[in-house]
Design a protein around this motif. Structure first.
Motif, PDB file in Angstrom:
ATOM      1  N   THR A  23     -18.215  90.512 -79.565  1.00  0.00           N
ATOM      2  CA  THR A  23     -18.170  91.546 -79.917  1.00  0.00           C
ATOM      3  C   THR A  23     -17.010  92.067 -78.317  1.00  0.00           C
ATOM      4  O   THR A  23     -17.245  91.792 -77.202  1.00  0.00           O
ATOM      5  CB  THR A  23     -19.091  92.425 -79.487  1.00  0.00           C
ATOM      6  OG1 THR A  23     -19.917  92.160 -78.756  1.00  0.00           O
ATOM      7  CG2 THR A  23     -19.781  91.749 -81.031  1.00  0.00           C
ATOM      8  N   ALA A  24     -16.030  92.813 -78.366  1.00  0.00           N
ATOM      9  CA  ALA A  24     -15.342  93.541 -77.205  1.00  0.00           C
ATOM     10  C   ALA A  24     -15.159  94.826 -77.841  1.00  0.00           C
ATOM     11  O   ALA A  24     -13.967  95.520 -78.629  1.00  0.00           O
ATOM     12  CB  ALA A  24     -13.527  92.976 -77.528  1.00  0.00           C
ATOM     13  N   TRP A  25     -16.532  95.855 -77.489  1.00  0.00           N
ATOM     14  CA  TRP A  25     -16.502  97.433 -77.603  1.00  0.00           C
ATOM     15  C   TRP A  25     -15.030  98.150 -76.279  1.00  0.00           C
ATOM     16  O   TRP A  25     -15.462  98.111 -74.983  1.00  0.00           O
ATOM     17  CB  TRP A  25     -17.246  97.912 -77.610  1.00  0.00           C
ATOM     18  CG  TRP A  25     -18.368  96.812 -78.495  1.00  0.00           C
ATOM     19  CD1 TRP A  25     -19.567  96.495 -78.052  1.00  0.00           C
ATOM     20  CD2 TRP A  25     -18.552  96.994 -79.582  1.00  0.00           C
ATOM     21  NE1 TRP A  25     -20.247  96.301 -78.986  1.00  0.00           N
ATOM     22  CE2 TRP A  25     -19.626  96.476 -80.576  1.00  0.00           C
ATOM     23  CE3 TRP A  25     -17.091  96.915 -80.538  1.00  0.00           C
ATOM     24  CZ2 TRP A  25     -20.190  95.489 -81.292  1.00  0.00           C
ATOM     25  CZ3 TRP A  25     -18.116  96.529 -82.246  1.00  0.00           C
ATOM     26  CH2 TRP A  25     -19.268  95.462 -82.436  1.00  0.00           C
ATOM     27  N   ASP A  73     -29.502  86.035 -79.334  1.00  0.00           N
ATOM     28  CA  ASP A  73     -29.169  85.407 -77.739  1.00  0.00           C
ATOM     29  C   ASP A  73     -27.732  85.492 -77.352  1.00  0.00           C
ATOM     30  O   ASP A  73     -27.390  85.805 -78.053  1.00  0.00           O
ATOM     31  CB  ASP A  73     -29.361  83.520 -78.561  1.00  0.00           C
ATOM     32  CG  ASP A  73     -28.982  82.802 -77.547  1.00  0.00           C
ATOM     33  OD1 ASP A  73     -29.368  83.147 -76.042  1.00  0.00           O
ATOM     34  OD2 ASP A  73     -28.470  81.153 -77.834  1.00  0.00           O
ATOM     35  N   ALA A  74     -28.021  86.344 -75.994  1.00  0.00           N
ATOM     36  CA  ALA A  74     -26.982  87.248 -75.908  1.00  0.00           C
ATOM     37  C   ALA A  74     -26.122  86.375 -74.511  1.00  0.00           C
ATOM     38  O   ALA A  74     -26.535  86.436 -74.207  1.00  0.00           O
ATOM     39  CB  ALA A  74     -27.624  89.102 -75.889  1.00  0.00           C
ATOM     40  N   TYR A  75     -25.254  86.756 -74.787  1.00  0.00           N
ATOM     41  CA  TYR A  75     -24.077  86.052 -73.490  1.00  0.00           C
ATOM     42  C   TYR A  75     -22.931  87.118 -73.046  1.00  0.00           C
ATOM     43  O   TYR A  75     -23.023  88.416 -74.264  1.00  0.00           O
ATOM     44  CB  TYR A  75     -23.740  84.977 -73.680  1.00  0.00           C
ATOM     45  CG  TYR A  75     -24.627  83.525 -74.004  1.00  0.00           C
ATOM     46  CD1 TYR A  75     -24.178  83.090 -73.030  1.00  0.00           C
ATOM     47  CD2 TYR A  75     -25.039  83.745 -75.086  1.00  0.00           C
ATOM     48  CE1 TYR A  75     -25.535  81.714 -73.178  1.00  0.00           C
ATOM     49  CE2 TYR A  75     -25.913  82.451 -75.354  1.00  0.00           C
ATOM     50  CZ  TYR A  75     -25.724  81.804 -74.480  1.00  0.00           C
ATOM     51  OH  TYR A  75     -27.229  80.575 -74.424  1.00  0.00           O
ATOM     52  N   GLY A  76     -22.594  87.219 -72.004  1.00  0.00           N
ATOM     53  CA  GLY A  76     -21.506  88.007 -71.481  1.00  0.00           C
ATOM     54  C   GLY A  76     -20.617  87.765 -70.896  1.00  0.00           C
ATOM     55  O   GLY A  76     -20.847  87.337 -69.908  1.00  0.00           O
ATOM     56  N   ILE A  97     -24.379  85.753 -79.312  1.00  0.00           N
ATOM     57  CA  ILE A  97     -23.258  87.129 -79.532  1.00  0.00           C
ATOM     58  C   ILE A  97     -22.966  86.625 -78.217  1.00  0.00           C
ATOM     59  O   ILE A  97     -24.143  86.509 -77.055  1.00  0.00           O
ATOM     60  CB  ILE A  97     -24.072  88.331 -80.144  1.00  0.00           C
ATOM     61  CG1 ILE A  97     -22.758  89.104 -79.927  1.00  0.00           C
ATOM     62  CG2 ILE A  97     -25.030  88.267 -79.150  1.00  0.00           C
ATOM     63  CD1 ILE A  97     -23.555  90.542 -80.856  1.00  0.00           C
ATOM     64  N   LEU A  98     -21.849  87.018 -77.913  1.00  0.00           N
ATOM     65  CA  LEU A  98     -20.839  87.000 -76.867  1.00  0.00           C
ATOM     66  C   LEU A  98     -20.153  88.608 -77.361  1.00  0.00           C
ATOM     67  O   LEU A  98     -19.542  88.693 -77.341  1.00  0.00           O
ATOM     68  CB  LEU A  98     -20.163  85.885 -76.698  1.00  0.00           C
ATOM     69  CG  LEU A  98     -19.057  86.007 -75.194  1.00  0.00           C
ATOM     70  CD1 LEU A  98     -19.555  85.911 -73.900  1.00  0.00           C
ATOM     71  CD2 LEU A  98     -18.026  85.396 -75.608  1.00  0.00           C
ATOM     72  N   ASP A  99     -20.977  88.976 -75.746  1.00  0.00           N
ATOM     73  CA  ASP A  99     -20.306  90.770 -75.406  1.00  0.00           C
ATOM     74  C   ASP A  99     -18.717  90.400 -74.478  1.00  0.00           C
ATOM     75  O   ASP A  99     -19.039  90.534 -73.583  1.00  0.00           O
ATOM     76  CB  ASP A  99     -21.182  91.661 -75.117  1.00  0.00           C
ATOM     77  CG  ASP A  99     -20.244  93.326 -75.545  1.00  0.00           C
ATOM     78  OD1 ASP A  99     -19.547  92.957 -75.747  1.00  0.00           O
ATOM     79  OD2 ASP A  99     -21.275  93.890 -74.240  1.00  0.00           O
ATOM     80  N   VAL A 100     -17.757  90.571 -74.671  1.00  0.00           N
ATOM     81  CA  VAL A 100     -16.515  90.771 -74.250  1.00  0.00           C
ATOM     82  C   VAL A 100     -16.408  91.471 -72.951  1.00  0.00           C
ATOM     83  O   VAL A 100     -16.549  92.989 -73.831  1.00  0.00           O
ATOM     84  CB  VAL A 100     -14.990  90.476 -74.457  1.00  0.00           C
ATOM     85  CG1 VAL A 100     -14.232  90.157 -73.141  1.00  0.00           C
ATOM     86  CG2 VAL A 100     -15.439  88.691 -74.693  1.00  0.00           C
TER      87      VAL A 100
END
Length: 299
Positions: free
Chosen positions: A149-151, A108-111, A88-91
């Motif tokens: 994701t983009a919250w 496996d988390a990225y930002g 996952i990529l959290d923008v």
């Protein structure tokens, strides 16, 4: 200037209201609401580079952690259904609250974060998996991702189309894009009008409708797989909203009798946001899209 062209559907827009010196235009076709003219990137960049901008989120940490678990539970069910990896990529990851929960749940988390100062907090959680910058202008290592994701980020973009395309570009074929953003035509927006708290220029530059967001998604090859609205309104926040609606003041500024009256009103109407959210017309919307899988060409 009283008319312009919608940034999403290119339909005709009309001047709606001026808020804090910024003119807002509403599209007559898709209902999209946008600030025109747009501020320049360097006009607002300094604002976001202040780490203090994100401090308000820390005061809501408990709720944000609960939201993260709920959102990830939904994404995990969709990922399992279509056979995707938990990458996952959290923008707009800010200080990494969502990434922290994702990491705990085995992702496996990225930002991506535009503020270097704030990104340092996220790095303390997931190490060097944080990229600093504006998404449209950078290449994210390890892309593409099964889930992006983009919250509460899309409404801040100076160029909504370019930002959304950049989100989609980082999604793998068959992967998921999940965004949350204020609804410009939900019931709270219609009732509060110019006092709708999501009208926050120059922070919020575009407020979408379900329709305008869907148009942008289809343009990027994305198909909606889940939609829901939410408001995060309890008795206290409702009391504050009623005070702002009827008096134009914050609840702290009201007299004692007024505080009691608005408090009672908020208590007895606490059920209302749940019904409005179920109908899809709350304060914000959360939508999950799936990126199309390219068709195999016949030999």
């Amino acid at each position: 200037m009283n008319e312009a062209v919608c940034e999403i559907c290119f339909g005709r827009t009309r001047f709606w209201r001026e808020i804090a010196g910024y003119k807002h235009f509403r599209c007559l076709t898709c209902g999209h609401l946008e600030v025109l003219p747009r501020p320049f990137q360097n006009e607002i960049e300094a604002f976001y580079q202040k780490g203090e901008y994100y401090d308000q989120a820390e005061t809501q940490r408990e709720r944000l952690i609960q939201d993260a678990h709920a959102r990830l539970a939904l994404l995990e069910s969709l990922v399992a259904k279509v056979g995707l990896k938990k990458k996952i990529l959290d923008v707009g990851c800010a200080s990494g609250i969502f990434l922290s929960v994702a990491y705990q749940r085995g992702w496996d988390a990225y930002g991506v974060e535009r503020s270097e100062k704030t990104a340092e907090r996220a790095r303390a959680i997931v190490g060097n998996k944080i990229t600093v910058g504006v998404l449209e202008n950078i290449d994210v290592a390890e892309m593409p991702f099964s889930v992006v994701t983009a919250w509460e980020v899309l409404e801040h973009a100076i160029d909504s189309r370019s930002f959304f395309r950049a989100l989609a570009l980082n999604v793998s074929d068959g992967g998921l894009l999940s965004v949350s953003t204020p609804l410009s035509n939900g019931l709270p927006a219609k009732i509060l009008g110019i006092r709708y708290p999501m009208l926050m220029p120059p922070e919020h530059l575009s407020l979408f409708t379900h329709r305008s967001l869907g148009l942008l998604a289809r343009e990027c090859g994305l198909e909606e797989v889940d939609y829901r609205s939410f408001s995060n309104l309890n008795a206290k926040s409702l009391a504050s909203g009623f005070c702002r609606l009827f008096s134009g003041k914050r609840l702290e500024q009201a007299g004692q009798l007024a505080k009691m009256a608005y408090g009672s009103l908020g208590f007895v109407s606490a059920w209302l946001p749940q019904v409005v959210d179920m109908l899809g017309y709350g304060t914000e919307m959360q939508v999950v899209f799936r990126k199309g899988v390219p068709q195999q060409k016949s030999p």
